[in-house]
Write an enzyme that holds these catalytic residues in place. Structure first.
Site, PDB file in Angstrom:
ATOM      1  N   TYR A 143     -61.082 -57.915  84.142  1.00  0.00           N
ATOM      2  CA  TYR A 143     -61.951 -58.874  83.461  1.00  0.00           C
ATOM      3  C   TYR A 143     -63.416 -58.429  83.495  1.00  0.00           C
ATOM      4  O   TYR A 143     -64.210 -58.851  82.648  1.00  0.00           O
ATOM      5  CB  TYR A 143     -61.858 -60.254  84.132  1.00  0.00           C
ATOM      6  CG  TYR A 143     -60.707 -61.107  83.693  1.00  0.00           C
ATOM      7  CD1 TYR A 143     -59.406 -60.643  83.750  1.00  0.00           C
ATOM      8  CD2 TYR A 143     -60.924 -62.400  83.224  1.00  0.00           C
ATOM      9  CE1 TYR A 143     -58.340 -61.442  83.360  1.00  0.00           C
ATOM     10  CE2 TYR A 143     -59.873 -63.209  82.840  1.00  0.00           C
ATOM     11  CZ  TYR A 143     -58.581 -62.728  82.905  1.00  0.00           C
ATOM     12  OH  TYR A 143     -57.539 -63.532  82.518  1.00  0.00           O
ATOM     13  N   LYS A 189     -48.872 -53.344  90.433  1.00  0.00           N
ATOM     14  CA  LYS A 189     -48.117 -52.417  89.584  1.00  0.00           C
ATOM     15  C   LYS A 189     -48.361 -51.020  90.157  1.00  0.00           C
ATOM     16  O   LYS A 189     -48.839 -50.098  89.481  1.00  0.00           O
ATOM     17  CB  LYS A 189     -48.603 -52.557  88.127  1.00  0.00           C
ATOM     18  CG  LYS A 189     -47.772 -51.816  87.100  1.00  0.00           C
ATOM     19  CD  LYS A 189     -46.433 -52.449  86.804  1.00  0.00           C
ATOM     20  CE  LYS A 189     -45.619 -51.543  85.891  1.00  0.00           C
ATOM     21  NZ  LYS A 189     -44.241 -52.000  85.695  1.00  0.00           N
ATOM     22  N   ASP A 222     -43.886 -57.079  87.106  1.00  0.00           N
ATOM     23  CA  ASP A 222     -42.808 -57.387  86.156  1.00  0.00           C
ATOM     24  C   ASP A 222     -41.662 -58.106  86.872  1.00  0.00           C
ATOM     25  O   ASP A 222     -41.132 -59.109  86.399  1.00  0.00           O
ATOM     26  CB  ASP A 222     -42.326 -56.130  85.407  1.00  0.00           C
ATOM     27  CG  ASP A 222     -42.188 -54.897  86.285  1.00  0.00           C
ATOM     28  OD1 ASP A 222     -42.483 -54.973  87.499  1.00  0.00           O
ATOM     29  OD2 ASP A 222     -41.764 -53.840  85.772  1.00  0.00           O
ATOM     30  N   ASP A 246     -53.686 -64.717  86.375  1.00  0.00           N
ATOM     31  CA  ASP A 246     -53.840 -65.547  85.178  1.00  0.00           C
ATOM     32  C   ASP A 246     -52.473 -65.771  84.545  1.00  0.00           C
ATOM     33  O   ASP A 246     -52.085 -66.899  84.224  1.00  0.00           O
ATOM     34  CB  ASP A 246     -54.788 -64.844  84.198  1.00  0.00           C
ATOM     35  CG  ASP A 246     -54.964 -65.644  82.918  1.00  0.00           C
ATOM     36  OD1 ASP A 246     -55.166 -66.865  83.012  1.00  0.00           O
ATOM     37  OD2 ASP A 246     -54.888 -65.049  81.825  1.00  0.00           O
ATOM     38  N   ASP A 250     -49.884 -69.460  84.750  1.00  0.00           N
ATOM     39  CA  ASP A 250     -49.351 -70.183  83.588  1.00  0.00           C
ATOM     40  C   ASP A 250     -47.830 -70.236  83.657  1.00  0.00           C
ATOM     41  O   ASP A 250     -47.207 -71.267  83.389  1.00  0.00           O
ATOM     42  CB  ASP A 250     -49.761 -69.499  82.267  1.00  0.00           C
ATOM     43  CG  ASP A 250     -51.021 -70.092  81.646  1.00  0.00           C
ATOM     44  OD1 ASP A 250     -51.930 -70.467  82.418  1.00  0.00           O
ATOM     45  OD2 ASP A 250     -51.111 -70.161  80.406  1.00  0.00           O
TER      46      ASP A 250
HETATM   47  C1  IPM Z   1     -57.946 -69.366  82.929  1.00  0.00           C
HETATM   48  C2  IPM Z   1     -58.294 -68.904  81.524  1.00  0.00           C
HETATM   49  C3  IPM Z   1     -59.473 -67.957  81.587  1.00  0.00           C
HETATM   50  C4  IPM Z   1     -59.036 -66.726  82.372  1.00  0.00           C
HETATM   51  C5  IPM Z   1     -60.047 -67.534  80.203  1.00  0.00           C
HETATM   52  C6  IPM Z   1     -60.313 -68.696  79.308  1.00  0.00           C
HETATM   53  C7  IPM Z   1     -61.285 -66.713  80.381  1.00  0.00           C
HETATM   54  O1  IPM Z   1     -57.172 -68.342  80.902  1.00  0.00           O
HETATM   55  O2  IPM Z   1     -58.824 -69.909  83.601  1.00  0.00           O
HETATM   56  O3  IPM Z   1     -56.790 -69.219  83.337  1.00  0.00           O
HETATM   57  O4  IPM Z   1     -58.391 -65.825  81.817  1.00  0.00           O
HETATM   58  O5  IPM Z   1     -59.364 -66.677  83.565  1.00  0.00           O
HETATM   59 MN    MN Z   2     -55.319 -68.630  82.014  1.00  0.00          MN
END
Ligand code: IPM
Ligand code: MN
Ligand code: NAD
Length: 363
Positions: A143, A189, A222, A246, A250
């Site tokens: 990032y 990885k 993975d 990240d 999710d």
């Molecule tokens: C998160 C989001 C952010 C990230 C983006 C919006 C920059 O996806 O907070 O999970 O990737 O950290």
């Molecule tokens: Mn995110």
């Protein structure tokens, strides 16, 4: 009453405004009941910052965040700003805020109590009792790595970690595990990436030298993604770099039923930052249908970090109570049962705040 905690509230964009309004209502009610004093200062951020001052992180917003006791953020971004590039994007404002505050340790818990196991699309017996804490490195990795470049024919980013950056996030993961189930699974990885080889080497070193009693497992990213769905109960603390965390956080939301449920805390810097894991969900914006739980529980994590554990518990219990009564927003009612709105769900939480414990937060 003690001095108030000064909270900077950044609603941001899309559903950010709706979910932070819910979080604030719940925080105010819980604080009042427990004799806590919170003061809120709202600031423009993300797309809203671009609209008001041409900058996703306006100077006044950053200054207020640096001076606050804590920052509570909704979400940023949306199609209105997708044509922008680089530093002008709402997302760039969020990355800059995290970097400026120095919050390198992002904690993202996913907890599936027995009573909620039916909300996941996965079989209840697979997810019941899941309690995973993703410890995501937040201010380094791909990032932020330099150099980076975009041209229409070739583009690149740089994934980089120093030994010091790895050591400090590894310590956070081991410390958390020592208060939980004594296990760290470190994700990398290392079969392909040099940066992951260093990651694995340093995590092993910190584990062996400073936390010999904590079990350490290394796992390729993975495989970790597959294991998350196949056998999530094997995980306690999941230690990751910025990008892998990240993605995996999710993914972990499928275990509990919706991305809208997940809170997070970002620690280790000048001011702690709290935000739901989800984004601005532009398609839901303004419809009063978003799930506010991620934002509300981020508020609970904030109170916990401020040392107000009973108030944090109180809020977590209010949320569990509302869910136990069957109040579900549309993301949790795919079978056509009638959902409650964002404000109705929040009203249910407020009504439940006085009721007895259903579960305890496990940050
Ligand atoms: C998160 C989001 C952010 C990230 C983006 C919006 C920059 O996806 O907070 O999970 O990737 O950290
Ligand atoms: Mn995110
Ligand atoms: P998203 O998290 O906004 O949405 C993903 C899916 O989850 C959508 O189907 C959405 O409807 C659903 N969802 C998310 N939050 C929900 C909630 N509280 N209640 C019910 N359903 C919810 O991710 P996206 O669609 O990939 O991105 C949309 C925008 O948000 C983009 O501009 C992105 O950059 C931004 N984003 C911001 C953050 C942040 O501010 N921390 C995080 C992720 C994405």
């Amino acid at each position: 009453m003690n001095d108030p905690f000064h909270i900077v509230l950044l609603p941001g964009d899309g559903i950010g405004e709706e979910v932070t309004t819910s979080a604030r209502r719940v925080l105010e009610a819980a604080s009042e009941r427990l004799g806590l004093s919170l003061s809120f200062e709202e600031k423009a951020f993300g797309g809203a910052g671009i609209e008001s001052s041409g900058n996703p992180l306006p100077d006044g917003t950053l200054k207020a965040c640096k001076e606050a006791d804590a920052v509570l953020l909704g979400a940023i971004g949306g199609p209105e700003w997708d044509h922008l590039s680089g530093e002008l994007r709402p997302e760039a404002g969020l990355l800059r805020l995290r970097a400026e505050l120095g919050v390198f340790a992002n904690l993202r818990p996913t907890v599936v109590p027995e009573s909620l196991a039916h909300l996941s699309i996965l079989p209840a017996e697979l997810v019941e009792g899941v309690d995973v804490l993703v410890v995501r490195e937040l201010t380094g990795g791909i990032y932020f790595g330099e150099p980076r470049e975009y041209t229409p024919t070739r583009a690149f980013d740089t994934m980089t970690y120093s030994a010091d950056e790895i050591d400090r996030i590894a310590r956070v993961a081991f410390e958390r595990a020592s208060r939980r189930r004594q296990k760290v699974t470190s994700v990398d990885k290392a079969n392909v990436l040099a940066v992951s080889r260093l990651w694995r080497e340093r995590v092993s070193y910190i584990g062996a030298n400073e936390y010999p009693d904590i079990e350490l497992v290394h796992m390729y990213v993975d495989n970790a993604a597959m294991q998350m769905i196949l056998n999530p109960l094997q995980f306690d603390v999941l230690l990751t770099g910025n990008l892998f965390g990240d993605i995996l956080s999710d993914l972990s939301s499928t275990l509990v039923g919706s991305l809208g449920l997940l809170p997070s805390a970002s620690l280790g810097g000048i001011t702690p930052l709290f935000e739901p894991v989800h984004g601005s969900a532009p398609e839901l914006a303004g419809t009063n249908s978003a799930n506010p739980i991620g934002a509300i529980l981020s508020g609970a994590m904030m109170l916990d970090e401020l040392g107000e554990y009973p108030a944090a518990m109180h809020i977590a219990e209010g949320v569990s109570g509302a869910l136990a009564l069957g109040a579900l927003t549309q993301d949790l009612t795919p079978d056509g049962r009638s959902p409650v709105s964002t404000t109705e769900f929040t009203d249910h939480v407020l009504a439940c705040l006085n009721e007895s414990a259903v579960s305890t937060p496990n940050f």
